[in-house]
Design a protein around this motif. Structure first.
Motif, short mmCIF file in Angstrom:
data_model
loop_
_atom_site.label_atom_id
_atom_site.label_comp_id
_atom_site.label_asym_id
_atom_site.label_seq_id
_atom_site.Cartn_x
_atom_site.Cartn_y
_atom_site.Cartn_z
N ILE A 216 54.06 25.87 -5.28
CA ILE A 216 53.78 27.30 -5.35
C ILE A 216 54.90 28.03 -4.62
O ILE A 216 55.26 27.68 -3.49
CB ILE A 216 52.42 27.65 -4.71
CG1 ILE A 216 51.27 27.07 -5.53
CG2 ILE A 216 52.26 29.17 -4.58
CD1 ILE A 216 49.90 27.32 -4.93
N GLU A 217 55.44 29.04 -5.27
CA GLU A 217 56.49 29.86 -4.67
C GLU A 217 56.08 31.32 -4.81
O GLU A 217 55.74 31.79 -5.89
CB GLU A 217 57.83 29.63 -5.38
CG GLU A 217 58.95 30.51 -4.84
CD GLU A 217 60.24 30.35 -5.62
OE1 GLU A 217 61.14 31.18 -5.41
OE2 GLU A 217 60.34 29.41 -6.43
N ILE A 218 56.10 32.04 -3.70
CA ILE A 218 55.81 33.47 -3.70
C ILE A 218 57.01 34.18 -3.10
O ILE A 218 57.42 33.89 -1.97
CB ILE A 218 54.54 33.79 -2.89
CG1 ILE A 218 53.34 33.02 -3.44
CG2 ILE A 218 54.26 35.29 -2.93
CD1 ILE A 218 52.04 33.28 -2.70
N ALA A 219 57.60 35.10 -3.86
CA ALA A 219 58.84 35.72 -3.41
C ALA A 219 58.98 37.11 -4.00
O ALA A 219 58.43 37.41 -5.07
CB ALA A 219 60.03 34.86 -3.83
N PRO A 220 59.73 37.99 -3.33
CA PRO A 220 59.99 39.30 -3.91
C PRO A 220 60.86 39.17 -5.16
O PRO A 220 61.60 38.18 -5.32
CB PRO A 220 60.74 40.06 -2.80
CG PRO A 220 61.25 39.00 -1.88
CD PRO A 220 60.31 37.85 -1.98
N LEU A 221 60.79 40.15 -6.03
CA LEU A 221 61.47 40.08 -7.32
C LEU A 221 62.98 39.89 -7.19
O LEU A 221 63.60 39.22 -8.03
CB LEU A 221 61.16 41.36 -8.12
CG LEU A 221 61.71 41.44 -9.54
CD1 LEU A 221 61.22 40.27 -10.39
CD2 LEU A 221 61.31 42.77 -10.18
N ALA A 222 63.57 40.43 -6.15
CA ALA A 222 65.02 40.32 -5.96
C ALA A 222 65.47 38.86 -5.89
O ALA A 222 66.61 38.53 -6.25
CB ALA A 222 65.45 41.06 -4.70
N TYR A 223 64.57 37.95 -5.46
CA TYR A 223 64.91 36.54 -5.34
C TYR A 223 65.04 35.85 -6.70
O TYR A 223 65.52 34.71 -6.78
CB TYR A 223 63.84 35.80 -4.54
CG TYR A 223 63.89 36.00 -3.04
CD1 TYR A 223 64.44 37.14 -2.48
CD2 TYR A 223 63.36 35.05 -2.19
CE1 TYR A 223 64.47 37.32 -1.12
CE2 TYR A 223 63.38 35.23 -0.81
CZ TYR A 223 63.95 36.38 -0.29
OH TYR A 223 63.98 36.55 1.07
N MET A 224 64.60 36.49 -7.77
CA MET A 224 64.62 35.86 -9.09
C MET A 224 65.99 35.91 -9.77
O MET A 224 66.26 35.15 -10.70
CB MET A 224 63.60 36.55 -10.02
CG MET A 224 62.16 36.47 -9.56
SD MET A 224 61.51 34.77 -9.53
CE MET A 224 61.39 34.53 -7.74
N ARG A 225 66.86 36.79 -9.30
CA ARG A 225 68.15 36.97 -9.96
C ARG A 225 68.97 35.68 -9.96
O ARG A 225 69.04 34.98 -8.96
CB ARG A 225 68.95 38.08 -9.28
CG ARG A 225 70.21 38.49 -10.03
CD ARG A 225 70.86 39.71 -9.40
NE ARG A 225 69.99 40.88 -9.47
CZ ARG A 225 69.85 41.64 -10.55
NH1 ARG A 225 70.51 41.33 -11.67
NH2 ARG A 225 69.05 42.67 -10.53
N GLY A 226 69.56 35.36 -11.12
CA GLY A 226 70.45 34.21 -11.23
C GLY A 226 69.75 32.88 -11.44
O GLY A 226 70.41 31.84 -11.54
N ARG A 227 68.42 32.88 -11.52
CA ARG A 227 67.68 31.62 -11.65
C ARG A 227 67.21 31.40 -13.08
O ARG A 227 67.06 32.35 -13.86
CB ARG A 227 66.45 31.64 -10.72
CG ARG A 227 66.78 31.83 -9.27
CD ARG A 227 65.52 31.90 -8.43
NE ARG A 227 64.75 30.67 -8.47
CZ ARG A 227 63.56 30.51 -7.90
NH1 ARG A 227 63.00 31.52 -7.26
NH2 ARG A 227 62.93 29.36 -7.97
N THR A 228 66.99 30.12 -13.43
CA THR A 228 66.31 29.77 -14.67
C THR A 228 65.09 28.96 -14.28
O THR A 228 65.20 27.93 -13.61
CB THR A 228 67.22 28.93 -15.59
OG1 THR A 228 68.38 29.69 -15.91
CG2 THR A 228 66.49 28.56 -16.87
N LEU A 229 63.92 29.42 -14.68
CA LEU A 229 62.67 28.80 -14.23
C LEU A 229 62.07 27.97 -15.36
O LEU A 229 61.51 28.50 -16.32
CB LEU A 229 61.69 29.90 -13.79
CG LEU A 229 62.19 30.79 -12.64
CD1 LEU A 229 61.26 31.97 -12.44
CD2 LEU A 229 62.32 29.98 -11.36
N ASP A 230 62.21 26.65 -15.24
CA ASP A 230 61.67 25.72 -16.24
C ASP A 230 60.30 25.20 -15.81
O ASP A 230 60.01 25.10 -14.61
CB ASP A 230 62.61 24.51 -16.42
CG ASP A 230 63.95 24.91 -17.03
OD1 ASP A 230 63.95 25.78 -17.91
OD2 ASP A 230 64.98 24.35 -16.60
N ASP A 231 59.46 24.84 -16.81
CA ASP A 231 58.15 24.22 -16.56
C ASP A 231 57.37 24.96 -15.49
O ASP A 231 56.77 24.36 -14.60
CB ASP A 231 58.34 22.75 -16.14
CG ASP A 231 58.99 21.93 -17.23
OD1 ASP A 231 58.59 22.09 -18.41
OD2 ASP A 231 59.91 21.15 -16.93
#
Length: 338
Positions: A216-231
């Motif tokens: 489980i990962e909980i993070a502000p939206l800014a942390y999503m930049r540059g990532r690819t989230l599989d499965d």
């Protein structure tokens, strides 16, 4: 209430069920009497319902469905009773039974999580069928909690390997800097509703274990930049407070085997003046995309305190009057200029 020309007796079966049906200070029965237009009295475990024929029949149907809820260990409140009356009036009271039999998941206390309204059922069905779903509606409609429940179910069924939860931190600029602690401490207040939902579904011990393992990962939206989230099962909450750029960035993080739920209430935007909501813009741009669905919930789907439903409805009426007044002023202004 007109003449009491019809009556019907119902055997409730037990004092416990009768007490649950009546509620604190008989508030449930009083509400049914007022809304349906009947008189209800109790003797031992029997009810006597009196009134005109059609209201009496309606009251019987409503009470039968409410008793089914009680047998399924559902807690009655005024908003749920009001919804049952609405369904019975439209001949759809059987829907209540369907809602009670569709279990989304079981929380750590062994309680079943189920949809409580038709709108919620459409929302859950959309999540089951699509890789991206937008749940848009007012506070208290279960947008975030049901999305969380679906995420937990997908993880338990091994459909995804992790759950990623995110929210925009609207004041993520200079104001956060004045809060005490490190960056995680600073953003935690924005993410607290997500923690609360997971605690309720998983329990503190299981939640902490999954967090430690990175499941489980909980993070502000800014942390999503540059990532690819599989499965992953990804939930973006409070999406009305995203900018156009943030929404596009989030939606393009989706990797193989992943699903995303975007929730928001377009009546409660906290963006600075002049900033366009990414959620509002997405609802205009993406309506025709296959594999993606928008589900709109209304005040009828509110499952919090019954006053929440009334407050939302009152604000809706006020905003509609204000908009109509603004349009009328514009028309008058144009006519005067002519």
């Amino acid at each position: 209430m007109k003449g009491l020309s019809h009556e019907q007796v119902m055997d409730i079966g037990s004092i416990e069920a009768l007490m649950a049906l009546f509620g604190n200070f008989d508030q449930n029965i009083k509400f049914i009497e007022e809304e349906v237009g009947v008189r209800i009295t109790a003797k031992e475990t029997r009810l006597l319902i009196t009134g005109e024929e059609e209201p009496v029949k309606l009251a019987v149907r409503v009470i039968q469905e409410l008793l089914d809820m009680i047998r399924n260990h559902e807690t009655l409140n005024i908003s749920r009773i009001d919804y049952a009356i609405q369904l019975a009036r439209s001949g759809k009271e059987d829907v209540i039974h369907e809602l009670m039999t569709d279990v989304i998941c079981v929380n750590y206390r062994g309680q079943q999580v189920r949809c409580k309204t038709l709108g919620q059922k459409r929302y859950v069905q959309a999540i089951s069928k699509n890789d991206i779903v937008f749940g848009i509606g007012p506070a208290g409609t279960g947008k975030t909690y049901l999305a969380m429940a679906m995420a937990v179910t997908a993880f338990r069924n091994k459909e995804v390997r992790r759950i990623v939860l995110t929210r925009p931190a609207v004041e993520a600029g200079e104001k956060l800097g004045f809060l005490p602690g490190d960056l995680q401490n600073k953003v935690d207040p924005y993410l607290r509703p997500l923690y609360d939902a997971l605690y309720d579904l998983l329990g503190t011990e299981t939640y902490n274990k999954l967090m430690e393992r990175g499941i489980i990962e909980i993070a502000p939206l800014a942390y999503m930049r540059g990532r690819t989230l599989d499965d992953s099962f990804i939930i973006l909450d409070e999406a009305q407070n995203t900018t156009s750029e943030q929404m596009k960035m989030f939606l393009t993080r989706l990797g193989q085997g992943s699903r995303a739920i975007v929730t928001g209430d377009v009546t409660q935007m906290d963006l600075p003046p002049g900033k366009k909501s990414g959620l509002v813009e997405a609802s205009h741009i993406l309506q025709e995309i296959k594999g993606l669905e928008f589900v709109y919930l209304t005040y009828k789907d509110v499952v919090r305190h019954e006053l929440v439903m009334r407050i939302i409805e009152a604000y809706g009426r006020y905003e509609k009057r204000t908009q109509m007044g603004g349009k009328a002023k514009k028309r008058t202004g144009k006519e005067n200029r002519k």
